[in-house]
Design an enzyme around this catalytic site. Structure first.
Site, short mmCIF file in Angstrom:
data_model
loop_
_atom_site.label_atom_id
_atom_site.label_comp_id
_atom_site.label_asym_id
_atom_site.label_seq_id
_atom_site.Cartn_x
_atom_site.Cartn_y
_atom_site.Cartn_z
N ARG A 1 -7.07 -3.09 -11.23
CA ARG A 1 -7.95 -2.00 -11.96
C ARG A 1 -8.52 -2.47 -13.26
NH1 ARG A 1 -3.12 1.93 -12.43
NH2 ARG A 1 -2.38 -0.08 -12.67
N CYS B 1 0.71 -1.13 -0.04
CA CYS B 1 -0.10 0.01 -0.01
C CYS B 1 1.00 1.23 -0.17
CB CYS B 1 -0.99 -0.01 1.33
SG CYS B 1 -1.93 1.34 1.17
C1 LIG Z 1 -8.59 1.37 -5.27
C2 LIG Z 1 -7.72 0.63 -5.02
C3 LIG Z 1 -7.50 0.25 -3.73
C4 LIG Z 1 -6.37 -0.74 -3.46
N1 LIG Z 1 -6.25 -1.45 -2.25
C5 LIG Z 1 -5.31 -2.28 -1.95
C6 LIG Z 1 -5.58 -2.86 -0.87
O1 LIG Z 1 -6.23 -2.90 0.15
N2 LIG Z 1 -4.43 -3.81 -0.67
C7 LIG Z 1 -3.25 -4.15 -1.55
O2 LIG Z 1 -2.58 -4.74 -1.35
N3 LIG Z 1 -3.41 -3.40 -2.91
C8 LIG Z 1 -4.27 -2.57 -2.91
N4 LIG Z 1 -4.64 -1.78 -4.11
C9 LIG Z 1 -3.52 -2.41 -5.15
C10 LIG Z 1 -4.06 -3.31 -5.99
O3 LIG Z 1 -3.99 -4.52 -5.37
C11 LIG Z 1 -2.96 -3.61 -7.32
O4 LIG Z 1 -1.70 -4.15 -6.68
C12 LIG Z 1 -2.47 -2.58 -8.10
O5 LIG Z 1 -3.84 -1.77 -8.58
C13 LIG Z 1 -1.75 -2.85 -9.38
O6 LIG Z 1 -2.52 -3.87 -10.10
P1 LIG Z 1 -3.28 -3.23 -11.43
O7 LIG Z 1 -2.51 -2.68 -12.39
O8 LIG Z 1 -3.96 -4.65 -11.95
O9 LIG Z 1 -4.38 -2.41 -11.11
C14 LIG Z 1 -5.65 -0.89 -4.19
C15 LIG Z 1 -5.74 -0.46 -5.80
C16 LIG Z 1 -6.62 0.43 -6.09
C17 LIG Z 1 -6.92 1.06 -7.48
#
Ligand SMILES: Cc1cc2nc3c(=O)[nH]c(=O)nc-3n(C[C@H](O)[C@H](O)[C@H](O)COP(=O)(O)O)c2cc1C
Length: 373
Positions: A231, A104
């Site tokens: 996302r 995070c």
């Molecule tokens: C709105 C939002 C909330 C997120 N909350 C968390 C979370 O609670 N725990 C976590 O490990 N990652 C969290 N992430 C990160 C995602 O799990 C992920 O690692 C990140 O979006 C990259 O992956 P993507 O490119 O497929 O989105 C969050 C991302 C977004 C956009």
């Protein structure tokens, strides 16, 4: 392609819904699970709030009766509290899998030494993982992390070794540093490097999967054992159908027309109302999803605004009924959605970078007292 093995858990296809605070609650997980298999992780849960049995937190770890395996992501900075939280989950049968959040990047978390700031403190990371695994019984414990704090403070290879040594069942790497936040592009090379360095347990790749073909490409290019998708599925639970088809070698892809999208929007908001036990809360929470669901469709600005400002389910349904149900799935939606911005710096506790090996646990208020990020 092989199924994903997390300790005694076997997951097919090797696809994980990324934990997303404020998004991956039980209603959203239901919509995704109905599309295809995988592992669907809940929103981040703060270990202190869990062990204190905070009412909001206990609500957040409720699963639908049909949800199997049940996956909880924990956030914590204190080895003892993390250990107690994992023990509580194991002894009370609250979930089948525990993931630990070391990725995070939000300032309120990193400023207290948590999330993506924590792996810099190698010994503290080790102590947290040790306590988690020691208290987990037969539950698999996994960790999710970023590459590091910034390019001068990369931690993922050290963290990978430490995770293996402490008995973690799999590691997910988001190919960005904390300072990148969600800007730029994810570095899949780093995922390949981690996969080379960690041969004992599965390595999962995360970052910038916007389509099933992206997922296949990431597995091919990095050798990773599975993918974590965040996302890309916002407003698009159908991506899990595509991912399942692609992993089975098929090339069919879900292309719902706007009528089906509207029906899913209605269902999503209705499930949120049941889950929260509050229609106003659910309708307000659903507002953020509207733009994602409608991305790429031709919908007038007034109707979009109405849908995104509805106060009741009835308002929302009236607006949804005005959408052109026959409008086909738009081209070009396999593109970034959700947060895409970088930050200019990472907020860290004073002196955090001075000693990568000290074991001091961040101050007592480092753990937020509620969950969900
Ligand atoms: C709105 C939002 C909330 C997120 N909350 C968390 C979370 O609670 N725990 C976590 O490990 N990652 C969290 N992430 C990160 C995602 O799990 C992920 O690692 C990140 O979006 C990259 O992956 P993507 O490119 O497929 O989105 C969050 C991302 C977004 C956009």
């Amino acid at each position: 392609m092989e199924s994903l093995k997390l300790g005694s858990l076997e997951v097919w296809p090797p696809v994980v819904l990324a934990p997303m605070a404020g998004i991956t609650n039980a209603p959203f997980r239901t919509l995704c699970r109905e599309q295809g298999g995988g592992l669907f992780v809940c929103e981040m849960i703060t270990t202190r709030a869990l062990v204190e049995r905070n009412a909001k937190t206990l609500k957040m770890i409720r699963f639908d009766p049909g949800e199997k395996p049940r996956s909880i992501q924990l956030y914590g900075v204190d080895p003892v509290t993390v250990g107690r939280a994992v023990r509580m989950i194991a002894e009370e049968g609250l979930a089948d899998h525990v993931d630990l959040n070391f990725g995070c990047p939000v300032p309120k978390v990193t400023r207290r030494g948590g999330g993506s700031a924590l792996p810099y403190k190698r010994n503290l990371l080790r102590a947290i993982l040790r306590e988690a695994v020691r208290n987990a019984g037969t539950l698999p414990v996994t960790m999710k992390m970023r590459k590091g704090i910034d390019d001068d403070h990369l931690t993922y290879l050290d963290a990978g070794r430490i995770a293996v040594e402490e008995g973690v069942s799999a590691i997910a790497l988001h190919g960005r540093t904390a300072v990148q936040h969600y800007g730029g592009t994810a570095d899949w090379e780093a995922i390949a490097r981690l996969k080379e360095a960690v041969t004992e347990i599965p390595v999962l790749g995360n970052g910038d999967i916007w389509s099933a073909d992206d997922a296949l490409r990431m597995m091919r290019e990095t050798g990773c054992d599975g993918v974590v998708v965040g996302r890309g599925c916002l407003g698009r639970p159908w991506l899990f159908a595509d991912l399942a088809a692609a992993c089975d070698g098929g090339d069919e892809r879900a292309r719902p027309a706007l009528g089906e999208v509207a029906a899913t929007m209605n269902r999503h908001a209705t499930l949120l109302a049941e889950c929260f036990g509050s229609e106003p809360h659910a309708v307000a929470d659903f507002r953020k999803h509207v733009g994602w669901y409608l991305k790429g469709f031709v919908v007038g600005a007034d109707l979009r605004r109405r849908l995104a400002t509805s106060d009741t389910l009835a308002d929302l349904r009236e607006g949804l009924a005005e959408l052109d149900a026959a409008q086909p799935w738009p081209e070009g939606v396999d593109a970034p959605r959700g947060k895409t911005h970088p930050r200019d710096r990472v907020h860290l506790p004073a002196g955090w970078l001075d000693d990568p090996y000290d074991l001091a646990v961040p101050c007592a208020d480092a753990e937020l007292d509620t969950s969900g990020g």
